[in-house]
Enzyme design. Sequence first.
Site, mmCIF file in Angstrom:
data_model
loop_
_atom_site.group_PDB
_atom_site.id
_atom_site.type_symbol
_atom_site.label_atom_id
_atom_site.label_comp_id
_atom_site.label_asym_id
_atom_site.label_seq_id
_atom_site.Cartn_x
_atom_site.Cartn_y
_atom_site.Cartn_z
ATOM 1 N N VAL A 129 -9.690 7.061 -0.740
ATOM 2 C CA VAL A 129 -9.032 5.808 -1.135
ATOM 3 C C VAL A 129 -7.703 5.607 -0.406
ATOM 4 O O VAL A 129 -7.154 6.533 0.178
ATOM 5 C CB VAL A 129 -8.808 5.763 -2.657
ATOM 6 C CG1 VAL A 129 -10.130 5.862 -3.385
ATOM 7 C CG2 VAL A 129 -7.878 6.891 -3.103
ATOM 8 N N GLU A 130 -7.208 4.373 -0.457
ATOM 9 C CA GLU A 130 -5.923 3.991 0.140
ATOM 10 C C GLU A 130 -5.867 4.290 1.642
ATOM 11 O O GLU A 130 -4.827 4.650 2.182
ATOM 12 C CB GLU A 130 -4.754 4.715 -0.567
ATOM 13 C CG GLU A 130 -4.687 4.483 -2.063
ATOM 14 C CD GLU A 130 -4.062 3.157 -2.435
ATOM 15 O OE1 GLU A 130 -3.917 2.300 -1.539
ATOM 16 O OE2 GLU A 130 -3.735 2.973 -3.610
ATOM 17 N N GLY A 131 -6.995 4.136 2.318
ATOM 18 C CA GLY A 131 -7.069 4.425 3.748
ATOM 19 C C GLY A 131 -7.688 5.785 3.965
ATOM 20 O O GLY A 131 -7.069 6.804 3.677
ATOM 21 N N LEU A 157 0.818 -1.210 0.000
ATOM 22 C CA LEU A 157 0.000 0.000 0.000
ATOM 23 C C LEU A 157 0.849 1.256 0.000
ATOM 24 O O LEU A 157 0.397 2.327 -0.378
ATOM 25 C CB LEU A 157 -0.912 0.012 1.238
ATOM 26 C CG LEU A 157 -2.267 -0.701 1.121
ATOM 27 C CD1 LEU A 157 -2.922 -0.790 2.483
ATOM 28 C CD2 LEU A 157 -3.177 0.003 0.142
ATOM 29 N N ARG A 206 0.144 5.142 -1.390
ATOM 30 C CA ARG A 206 0.111 6.227 -0.414
ATOM 31 C C ARG A 206 1.291 7.178 -0.589
ATOM 32 O O ARG A 206 1.169 8.377 -0.366
ATOM 33 C CB ARG A 206 0.145 5.644 1.000
ATOM 34 C CG ARG A 206 -1.142 4.963 1.404
ATOM 35 C CD ARG A 206 -1.010 4.359 2.789
ATOM 36 N NE ARG A 206 -2.246 3.717 3.205
ATOM 37 C CZ ARG A 206 -2.300 2.713 4.055
ATOM 38 N NH1 ARG A 206 -1.197 2.230 4.572
ATOM 39 N NH2 ARG A 206 -3.466 2.188 4.399
#
Length: 975
Positions: free
Chosen positions: A502-504, A376, A380
């Site tokens: 997105v992505e957390g 990830l 990020r």
Amino acid sequence: MAIGLFILAVIIQLAMVLAIFLLSLSRVTGSVVALITVLVTAFISPWSLILGISLALLCLVLLVDPIRQSLITKRVYKVLGGAMPSMSDTEREALDAGTSWWEKELFMGAPDWDTFAKYPYPELSAEEQSFIDNEVEALCMMLDEWQIQHEDKELSPEAWQFIKANGFLGLIIPKEYGGLAFSSYAQSRVMSKIASRSPTAAVTCMVPNSLGPGELLMHYGTDEQKQRWLPGLAKGDEIPCFGLTGPEAGSDAGAIPDTGVVCYGLHEGEQVLGLRMNFSKRWITLAPIATVVGLAFQMHDPEGLLGNPQKTDYGITCALVPASHEGVITGPRHNPIGSPFMNGTVDGTDVFIPLDYIIGGVENAGRGWRMLMECLGVGRGISLPALSTSASEMTYLTVGAFAKVREQFKISVGKFEGVQDATSRMASNTYMLEAFRHLVTCGLNQGGTPSVMTAMAKYYATETMRSVINDGMDVVGGRAVQMGPRNFLATPYQAIPVSITVEGANILTRSLMIFGQGAMRCHPYLFDELQLLQSEDKEGALKQFDNLFFKHLGYTFNRGAKAFVAGYVGGSNHAPSFADSFTRPYYKHINRLSAGFALTADMSLGLLAGDLKRKEMLSGRLADIHSHLFICTAILQFYQYGTKSKAERLHAEVALKNSLYTIQEAFMSLFANFPNRMAAGLVSFVTFPSGRIFSPVSDELKCELGDTFMDDFEANPFRDYLKTMVYYNTEPDDVTGRIEHAYQTLLDVEPLWQKFKKAEHKDSFEGLTFEDHVVYASQNGDITEEEAEQLISYNALRFDSLLTDVFDEHLSKAQERINPHTLENAVNKLTNYAQLKNAAHARNGIATNQTHDNIAPVADSVDSTDNDLTGDANPNHGYESDGDVKMVDEQDTVKEVSAQTDFGDSNPKAQALDPRHRDAESHLSERMSYNHRLNKDGSVSSDNIQAHSAEQTQIMEHSDSTWKDGLQRDENDNI
């Protein structure tokens, strides 16, 4: 005398304690030094034993293992063990995932600046630069985001083919598999440039190069899997997606309900051991067109078919499945807030797959969460910050141009202090984002998977981008609100929530991940202590815990002592070798704040323990401190490798001051809300003994940066630099090129334009329209014909750049906008207002001063002391040329009152039907001519009025005919 010796002895003892902590002496060495000091001070003053005996007893406890373990270690182990919540395998893998980099130095309170100075500044290779200058440039020229979003709802076939054929989907794949193997910095630059043209295309290229099967295969795939999939992914023959989130698992992705149960089934006609899969995934980018699907699921082996009957639950596992595999359903699309990148669902019921579909084979069963946490980091740390930086840089360029071109109240809107409050923030934040991008990609270029740093990058880049674009919307106003192919801000504004989510999700990232993972990855002892507290072998763990705990205490007291000293004398002077007079004080501040953060973090972890996991506001403030310390160092590094011009220093100074103030306020808010008030008060006194030390950015600095924001070239090299980071053009018919073309033209004609506009505002010219004024000035010899043409041409560009789109009644198609001010159309804007007015004055015996002799040249009218009166000194209007305002109720002279517009005489309905009155500029000119009487000095005698007016009318008619003929010739030449 005895009292003096006693005070001296106590001071020696306290200095000894401080020295032990500052020098970070070991438990044994420190205890021995303390005992010797107690004995020495006892000879100086026996009364010093009041404190000395306590110190001696403590030293003896620390030196004797059985006593120390019985009185301290066992009790602490028991208390902390009970306070810490149980940790699942998934949580343990998440906390243990990734590596650490420069953020660890800042967390530990003593950054090594020699190491920082040696970090290689990220640069592009010749191959990478060529790709950006050619392939990326060509792709950007193919993209029209308005058409993509509102007409096609997807990328054009030509764009798709170009992306696939030129390796855009294989930037990270090694060359041995047909990829480009670009560095992290190059990936960031590629995504930034694409995003500056089309967020839809950027997201399309981003996903295969971040969280996707390619990244997972490269790190964890078997050789067979790499050979099977990577060449196709690199060439674009295979389109990947990765299914992680679903209806029941978004931010809590570790709780995915999707399952894979080990069983026997048929695959390609053979009975093999595999997995019976049930999954329902949502919000999966590229899913509707994917040819290969990555899946994360909970793997179970209830029958022990994998050979270990005692292990039935393996945890999260990742597999790679062809989209055409029987039972896999893709195709339905989501509509992600109007940005039509391919995003949709992936479903499957009782889908059987063989075990070799597991990424990395059966050996990686249950390791999926760790794999995801590490991979990830690319999304990020590279993709989302690249998109955020690009959006901010395009906003800087377009809004900066708009702020200079757009004029209200007779000056550029960017000159107003209220606007400069926003534009200075935009400028400093954009500078920060570019600096942030460089330091983060510098860390990623060096290898490893720094999960904490990339979480910082994701949150603070996207949130800063949100601030920049929101400020830009405020400045541009209606020009940015009205949708259409001319709108240069609406697209990034609409896409903000995508990056935030997105992505957390950002709330989760700030309140839980940054400090939660940061404490585990960056603290030198905490993770190992936590492992020992969770150990089933309590006796063996206790011995190891005893050693770690006292090392931890020594570390805490060392940081506390450093923070205490720094609070009174400032931080350590240690700085990189390249520090100069501007940057050195900031390194000193960072040293101080870093030490204070280490102490504060330890206080929070030690007193709140597992409760800190639920104190998300406190954790978020700790994340702000840690992240902005990192951001400050990024700004300093970027400045070091920049131009170091006055303009760039101004950007850096405002950005640094903003971050330092943010850090300070996060400290103060944490202390004010910490549950243990005594501990918070003590740590607050140690770290900020004199209270707040940083102030917000001054208004003077904001105004200075707001002015610089509208400059270009030598006056603002940073703006010039930004042009190389994005897709930059000055095409007059392009969505972003239009305003930039007008801006660049204004820079060329600005002296002439400003002189003319000032003279125009002082009623030096007759007429209703801008074109009337230009003709009048040209006839009187105030400007040359070449200058007149420059003014007409720029005014047309200015007007066109400010036009918003109009649509048919169903808002289905944008209509063509006609520009009445072009050189070709300017002849139609000329009126006979001046002739009619002068003739009327002559008939009615009204004196006029509109003779050639009484009209000063433009330059003279600007510099004339008689006409230079503005603001309070000028009775004709309440506005100064620099924007200062005299309120209406302050204009109390007879002349001032009579000069105000009588809105009661207006006829809105009649004016609405008159096309001329729909032109706001013409309407304003007419009102100015009506209100500002021409005979200001009464110097013209009534006897000569009629003769002079007749002569003036004849001259004007002849001049109009000549000018119209000239315009007509120009039009014919253009044809």
